[in-house]
Design a protein around this motif. Sequence first.
Motif, mmCIF file in Angstrom:
data_model
loop_
_atom_site.group_PDB
_atom_site.id
_atom_site.type_symbol
_atom_site.label_atom_id
_atom_site.label_comp_id
_atom_site.label_asym_id
_atom_site.label_seq_id
_atom_site.Cartn_x
_atom_site.Cartn_y
_atom_site.Cartn_z
ATOM 1 N N ALA A 1 -85.088 56.454 -17.351
ATOM 2 C CA ALA A 1 -84.398 57.143 -16.257
ATOM 3 C C ALA A 1 -83.126 56.406 -15.847
ATOM 4 O O ALA A 1 -82.059 57.020 -15.687
ATOM 5 C CB ALA A 1 -85.342 57.284 -15.061
ATOM 6 N N LEU A 2 -83.218 55.087 -15.674
ATOM 7 C CA LEU A 2 -82.053 54.330 -15.223
ATOM 8 C C LEU A 2 -80.985 54.223 -16.307
ATOM 9 O O LEU A 2 -79.791 54.157 -15.990
ATOM 10 C CB LEU A 2 -82.474 52.932 -14.767
ATOM 11 C CG LEU A 2 -83.201 52.854 -13.423
ATOM 12 C CD1 LEU A 2 -83.477 51.405 -13.055
ATOM 13 C CD2 LEU A 2 -82.416 53.544 -12.318
ATOM 14 N N GLU A 3 -81.394 54.220 -17.570
ATOM 15 C CA GLU A 3 -80.405 54.175 -18.648
ATOM 16 C C GLU A 3 -79.482 55.387 -18.560
ATOM 17 O O GLU A 3 -78.280 55.278 -18.827
ATOM 18 C CB GLU A 3 -81.110 54.115 -20.008
ATOM 19 C CG GLU A 3 -80.206 53.848 -21.186
ATOM 20 C CD GLU A 3 -79.586 55.118 -21.757
ATOM 21 O OE1 GLU A 3 -78.491 55.031 -22.348
ATOM 22 O OE2 GLU A 3 -80.211 56.190 -21.619
ATOM 23 N N LEU A 4 -80.034 56.517 -18.155
ATOM 24 C CA LEU A 4 -79.224 57.726 -17.982
ATOM 25 C C LEU A 4 -78.493 57.714 -16.633
ATOM 26 O O LEU A 4 -77.299 57.995 -16.553
ATOM 27 C CB LEU A 4 -80.111 58.963 -18.085
ATOM 28 C CG LEU A 4 -80.744 59.232 -19.456
ATOM 29 C CD1 LEU A 4 -81.755 60.366 -19.355
ATOM 30 C CD2 LEU A 4 -79.671 59.576 -20.484
ATOM 31 N N GLU A 5 -79.226 57.366 -15.583
ATOM 32 C CA GLU A 5 -78.665 57.471 -14.226
ATOM 33 C C GLU A 5 -77.541 56.464 -13.986
ATOM 34 O O GLU A 5 -76.556 56.771 -13.299
ATOM 35 C CB GLU A 5 -79.776 57.264 -13.200
ATOM 36 C CG GLU A 5 -79.336 57.479 -11.770
ATOM 37 C CD GLU A 5 -80.486 57.383 -10.789
ATOM 38 O OE1 GLU A 5 -80.216 57.128 -9.605
ATOM 39 O OE2 GLU A 5 -81.656 57.556 -11.209
ATOM 40 N N TRP A 6 -77.675 55.263 -14.539
ATOM 41 C CA TRP A 6 -76.692 54.218 -14.269
ATOM 42 C C TRP A 6 -75.528 54.184 -15.254
ATOM 43 O O TRP A 6 -74.681 53.293 -15.170
ATOM 44 C CB TRP A 6 -77.380 52.856 -14.214
ATOM 45 C CG TRP A 6 -78.076 52.616 -12.892
ATOM 46 C CD1 TRP A 6 -78.155 53.497 -11.845
ATOM 47 C CD2 TRP A 6 -78.757 51.429 -12.487
ATOM 48 N NE1 TRP A 6 -78.866 52.933 -10.808
ATOM 49 C CE2 TRP A 6 -79.244 51.669 -11.166
ATOM 50 C CE3 TRP A 6 -79.009 50.205 -13.094
ATOM 51 C CZ2 TRP A 6 -79.968 50.702 -10.465
ATOM 52 C CZ3 TRP A 6 -79.732 49.242 -12.394
ATOM 53 C CH2 TRP A 6 -80.204 49.493 -11.101
ATOM 54 N N GLN A 7 -75.484 55.161 -16.150
ATOM 55 C CA GLN A 7 -74.324 55.242 -17.045
ATOM 56 C C GLN A 7 -73.039 55.390 -16.235
ATOM 57 O O GLN A 7 -71.992 54.854 -16.620
ATOM 58 C CB GLN A 7 -74.473 56.419 -18.012
ATOM 59 C CG GLN A 7 -75.417 56.153 -19.165
ATOM 60 C CD GLN A 7 -75.504 57.319 -20.124
ATOM 61 O OE1 GLN A 7 -74.835 58.346 -19.947
ATOM 62 N NE2 GLN A 7 -76.322 57.179 -21.150
ATOM 63 N N ARG A 8 -73.118 56.098 -15.105
ATOM 64 C CA ARG A 8 -71.919 56.332 -14.307
ATOM 65 C C ARG A 8 -71.400 55.042 -13.669
ATOM 66 O O ARG A 8 -70.254 54.979 -13.236
ATOM 67 C CB ARG A 8 -72.189 57.384 -13.233
ATOM 68 C CG ARG A 8 -73.058 56.941 -12.071
ATOM 69 C CD ARG A 8 -73.417 58.133 -11.203
ATOM 70 N NE ARG A 8 -73.958 57.779 -9.908
ATOM 71 C CZ ARG A 8 -75.226 57.441 -9.698
ATOM 72 N NH1 ARG A 8 -76.081 57.391 -10.721
ATOM 73 N NH2 ARG A 8 -75.643 57.152 -8.468
ATOM 74 N N HIS A 9 -72.257 54.017 -13.627
ATOM 75 C CA HIS A 9 -71.840 52.723 -13.089
ATOM 76 C C HIS A 9 -71.491 51.725 -14.190
ATOM 77 O O HIS A 9 -71.120 50.589 -13.896
ATOM 78 C CB HIS A 9 -72.954 52.124 -12.226
ATOM 79 C CG HIS A 9 -73.347 52.984 -11.063
ATOM 80 N ND1 HIS A 9 -72.464 53.338 -10.053
ATOM 81 C CD2 HIS A 9 -74.541 53.572 -10.755
ATOM 82 C CE1 HIS A 9 -73.104 54.078 -9.163
ATOM 83 N NE2 HIS A 9 -74.343 54.248 -9.558
#
Length: 253
Positions: free
Chosen positions: A160-168
Motif C-alpha cells: 500500500a505505501l509503495e503506491l501511496e508514497w510514490q507522490r512523495h
Amino acid sequence: MNNILITGAASGIGAATARLFHSRGWKVGLLDINHSALAELAAELGGVWHAELDVADPGAVREALADFAALHGGQLRLLFNCAGLLRLGHFEEISLEEHARILQINVLGLLQMTHAAFPYLKATSGAQVINMGSASGLYGTPHMASYSASKFAVRGLTEALELEWQRHGIRVGDLMPPFVRTPMVDSQHFEPPALRRLGVKLRAEDIAAAVWLQAGQSQVHRPIHWLFKLMYWSGQVSPAWVNRLMMRRISRE
C-alpha cells in the motif's frame, strides 16, 4: 551523506546490516530494546549513534527518530524496520499474551516507526523504507501462525505505501527470506516440520547483503534464496492451491 536507521539492531540481521552499511561509509543509527548488546555493537562501530527503544512505545519512537534525524539536518535516507519477535509452536499451546506481543512488535511497532519517520523521509531525496518481511507472508505457515499473520500485515502495508508514497518520492519494499540462522531462530524450543525439512540455509550476513541490494535497486518484494524465489514466482502465475499443496507437504508432522 547517506544514513540508515535500523530497529532490532543489537543482534542477528540488524547487527549484520549495521556492520555492512557502516563499512561502506553510511552514517548508521541503532535502535533495540537490548541496551547492553546495543552498546557493545555501537562501540564496535566506533561509537555510532544508538538508543534503547521498545518500538511498541509511540512516544519513545517519535523521540528516537527526532534525535537521529536532528544529527542529519532533519533527513533520513533509509529506515530499516528489522525489529521482530518469533515464537514457534502449536498455536493453542502459545499464550494469548505471547501472540499479542508478536503482533504488537512486528506490526504495530513497524507501523509506528514508519509513521513517525515520514516527515524525515519526505525531506530526503531518494528516501526509502525497507521492511523485514518473511517467506511466511506468502502463505500461512503452520506452527508460526501469529508470526505468519504479522508478516502478511507487513506485506500489505508495504504494497500500500509503495503506491501511496510514490507522490512523495519515497520507495517502500520488503525482504522475504525463509528461515535465517539468527539468535531469534536458534533460541526456539520447538522445531516445526517445515524448518526440519527445509533447513536453515541463510545467515544474517546474507540478509544484510539483500538490504544493500534493495537500497540500490528497490523492489516491492525481494524474495531471498532460490527455493523461496521459485515458490514466490510460481505463486504469481499459479492458482493458490499450488502453494497450499506445497505448504502442506513441507509442514506435515
